[in-house]
Design an enzyme around this catalytic site. Structure first.
Site, PDB file in Angstrom:
ATOM      1  N   CYS A  46       3.263   4.597  -0.536  1.00  0.00           N
ATOM      2  CA  CYS A  46       4.705   4.774  -0.390  1.00  0.00           C
ATOM      3  C   CYS A  46       5.202   4.281   0.963  1.00  0.00           C
ATOM      4  CB  CYS A  46       5.090   6.231  -0.593  1.00  0.00           C
ATOM      5  SG  CYS A  46       4.294   7.351   0.551  1.00  0.00           S
TER       6      CYS A  46
ATOM      7  N   CYS B  41       0.824  -1.208   0.000  1.00  0.00           N
ATOM      8  CA  CYS B  41       0.000   0.000   0.000  1.00  0.00           C
ATOM      9  C   CYS B  41       0.861   1.262   0.000  1.00  0.00           C
ATOM     10  CB  CYS B  41      -0.920   0.028   1.215  1.00  0.00           C
ATOM     11  SG  CYS B  41      -2.088  -1.335   1.235  1.00  0.00           S
TER      12      CYS B  41
END
Length: 145
Positions: free
Chosen positions: A54, A52
């Site tokens: 950065c 999910c």
């Protein structure tokens, strides 16, 4: 050009799995493996892996680099949120007082949750800042190697 989304995601997931396994974390893919691993004596770091956003790109390098320290957990394990759903759910049952968060790190001592580094402690930070957060936990709770 047509790209199959599932093939693309499988590549991303496999890369994320490999990064953590190569760093020395044992992958837990079933609820039974989770129960066995989290009841161990000593200190255990659980990396809740995720692709999910950065934050996963910060958490995985932090997981790999944080363990190169004079003090570190006895056991390094990982579950993969969104992939190994039953294993992740079982792990989260051990993290009493903390909401689901991925990626994140749970630190246990003798099978009891001590603290967590949650997604909001990871997202927006540099990997070395997260390494520092983890190593502060190791400094306080782990024995020197």
């Amino acid at each position: 050009m047509h790209m199959d989304f599932n093939i693309y995601m499988n590549d991303v997931v496999n890369q994320a799995r490999n990064e953590i396994s190569q760093a020395g974390y044992k992958e837990l893919t079933t609820p039974e493996e989770v129960d066995e691993a989290l009841k161990q004596k000593g200190t255990t770091l659980v990396m809740i892996n995720s692709v999910c956003g950065c934050a996963g790109g910060v958490a995985r390098p932090a997981a790999a680099h944080s363990i190169h320290y004079d003090k570190r957990p006895d056991n390094l394990v990982t579950v993969f949120a969104g992939q190994d759903k039953e294993a992740t759910e079982r792990a989260r049952q051990h993290f009493v007082g903390y909401p689901p968060s991925s990626p994140s790190f749970a630190f246990l001592k003798d099978g009891e949750i001590v603290t967590m580094v949650e997604r909001h402690d990871i997202e927006g930070f540099e990997p070395m800042e997260v390494v520092g957060k983890l190593q502060n936990i190791f400094e306080e709770h782990c024995e020197e190697i």
